[in-house]
Write an enzyme that holds these catalytic residues in place. Structure first.
Site, PDB file in Angstrom:
ATOM      1  N   LYS A 150      -9.559   2.434  -4.988  1.00 36.76           N
ATOM      2  CA  LYS A 150     -10.822   1.522  -4.943  1.00 36.76           C
ATOM      3  C   LYS A 150     -12.140   2.186  -4.753  1.00 36.76           C
ATOM      4  CE  LYS A 150      -9.097  -2.684  -3.002  1.00 36.76           C
ATOM      5  NZ  LYS A 150      -9.205  -3.612  -1.931  1.00 36.76           N
ATOM      6  N   LYS A 232      -0.663  -3.177 -11.868  1.00 37.09           N
ATOM      7  CA  LYS A 232      -0.160  -4.619 -11.395  1.00 37.09           C
ATOM      8  C   LYS A 232      -1.147  -5.824 -11.796  1.00 37.09           C
ATOM      9  CE  LYS A 232      -2.677  -4.629  -7.179  1.00 37.09           C
ATOM     10  NZ  LYS A 232      -2.888  -5.023  -5.759  1.00 37.09           N
ATOM     11  N   LYS A 235      -6.172  -9.634  -8.718  1.00 41.75           N
ATOM     12  CA  LYS A 235      -7.284 -10.700  -8.697  1.00 41.75           C
ATOM     13  C   LYS A 235      -8.520  -9.907  -8.913  1.00 41.75           C
ATOM     14  CE  LYS A 235      -5.840 -12.924  -4.626  1.00 41.75           C
ATOM     15  NZ  LYS A 235      -6.236 -12.074  -3.326  1.00 41.75           N
TER      16      LYS A 235
END
Ligand code: TYM
Length: 369
Positions: A150, A232, A235
């Protein structure tokens, strides 16, 4: 491997690794009752950062429901404190919290059986997070892969992203949780929670059980992006075509499946390592239909991957339509949603207060006789 050997292997894995692997369609409710001396409690959470996708559903929510229905002592947290580690538009976040609550209810989470609550309504999460942060090291947190991933894309890294796994540990420990059903991406966070339990218990005496992750087999615990099967399904992926959400219309689903990245082989065969794209579609098909990947490949032997994508789209659309309709219905019942969240928070606070008082006493904030 016959089923009794398989179960023995699972027990062995749990003993050795503190991880419980959950194979497809095998209920492990009875296993969840096997905890050392601590009463069993199953805890999990989900961020209200958008609609639930098939990865969240199969990797987490469907398991929570199965454990709940098997009689486990379950809690489910809408992790809104976690969600603001990246910027959220306040009105949208409020809507997302309602939508997540409605979706979990539509997926079968039953507020009579599961304590379903919003994290920010229980102040002890943030308080315990602080205490645990004082027992964590910067090196340990910086090492966690989600932080590295991130923060790599950000110029200025918010402290919240760094402390995020400590807050997750606080969520789990606050309820003295023994089992945590999650997807594969959360396993390292669980290992941090286990390490914090060890540190805390060594210093202050037995306070928390060591929580075990309940992770599905590799294909379910990490459904892949439809646009890049190396990643993966997520969202937060900028491309909405990478995921199928439970609120998608049949037309959206058809379009997303048609655009799903596969490879240059036209036959429908299952090999998650050499053919991750088509195998991901077969896994989704298998999870929704109950057919094995082998059966699906045999039934699809006359189809090329282009035509197979349309078959999968139809199976997905048919299976998620009832959930979508339920979400829309529940979303119109504002008072009911408020009542569910209020009563969940009341039950959660009662447990949280007890743990927090114990922690305060142990670290020296209060003196209880
Ligand atoms: P979140 O909101 O990203 O995801 C919720 C759950 O869905 C699982 N999941 C997947 N499983 C299979 N395949 C995928 N592609 C996939 N994508 C997501 C996640 O592993 C997760 O189980 N930090 C957590 C929320 C949280 C939490 C907790 C979880 C907060 N506190 C305490 C457990 C215990 C998160 O961001 O999940």
């Amino acid at each position: 491997m016959n089923s009794s050997n398989f179960t023995k292997t699972i027990f062995e894995c749990m003993r050795l690794k503190s991880l419980c692997f959950w194979p497809l369609r095998k209920s492990f409710c009875s296993e969840v009752h096997r905890t050392d001396s601590w009463p069993q409690r199953v805890f999990s959470g989900i961020q209200p950062t958008g609609a639930i996708h098939l990865g969240n559903y199969f990797g987490a929510v469907a398991r929570w429901r199965e454990l709940q229905d098997g009689g486990a002592n379950t809690m489910c947290c809408i992790a809104d404190l976690h969600s603001i580690t990246l910027p959220q538009e306040p009105l949208q976040l409020k809507k997302n919290i309602y939508q997540m609550t409605a979706t979990l209810l539509a997926c079968g989470i039953d507020p009579e059986k599961t304590i379903l609550f919003q994290q920010s309504q229980v102040p002890q999460h943030a308080e315990l997070c602080w205490v645990l942060a004082c027992h964590s090291t910067m090196a340990r947190l910086a090492h966690l892969p989600q932080f590295r991933e991130k923060s790599a894309s950000l110029k200025e890294v918010p402290v919240g992203i760094y402390v995020y796994p400590v807050l997750q540990a606080a969520d789990i420990l606050l309820y003295r949780s023994t089992h945590v059903p999650v997807g594969e991406d959360q396993v390292q966070h669980l290992q941090l929670a286990q390490q914090l339990v060890k540190t805390f218990n060594n210093r202050y005496g037995p306070t928390f059980p060591s929580p075990k992750a309940i992770v599905g087999d590799h294909t379910v615990s990490r459904l892949r992006s439809l646009r890049d099967p190396q990643k993966k399904m997520s969202k937060s992926d900028a491309d909405p075509r990478s995921r199928i959400e439970l609120m998608d219309s049949p037309a959206d689903i058809r379009e997303k499946c048609k655009k799903a990245v596969t490879d240059f082989t036209s036959a429908v065969t299952f090999n998650p390592v050499s053919r991750p794209g088509v195998s991901n579609l077969i896994t989704i098909h298998s999870l929704l239909s109950g057919l094995s990947p082998e059966d699906i490949c045999r039934d699809s032997s006359g189809l090329d991957t282009g035509r197979y994508k349309l078959v999968v789209a139809e199976v997905i659309a048919k299976n998620i339509a009832p959930i979508r309709e339920k979400v829309i219905h529940i979303m119109s019942k504002h008072q009911y949603l408020d009542d569910v969240l209020e009563s969940g928070a009341e039950k959660a606070v009662r447990i949280a207060r007890e743990t927090w008082n114990d922690v305060k006493n142990k670290v020296g904030f209060t003196y209880l006789l």
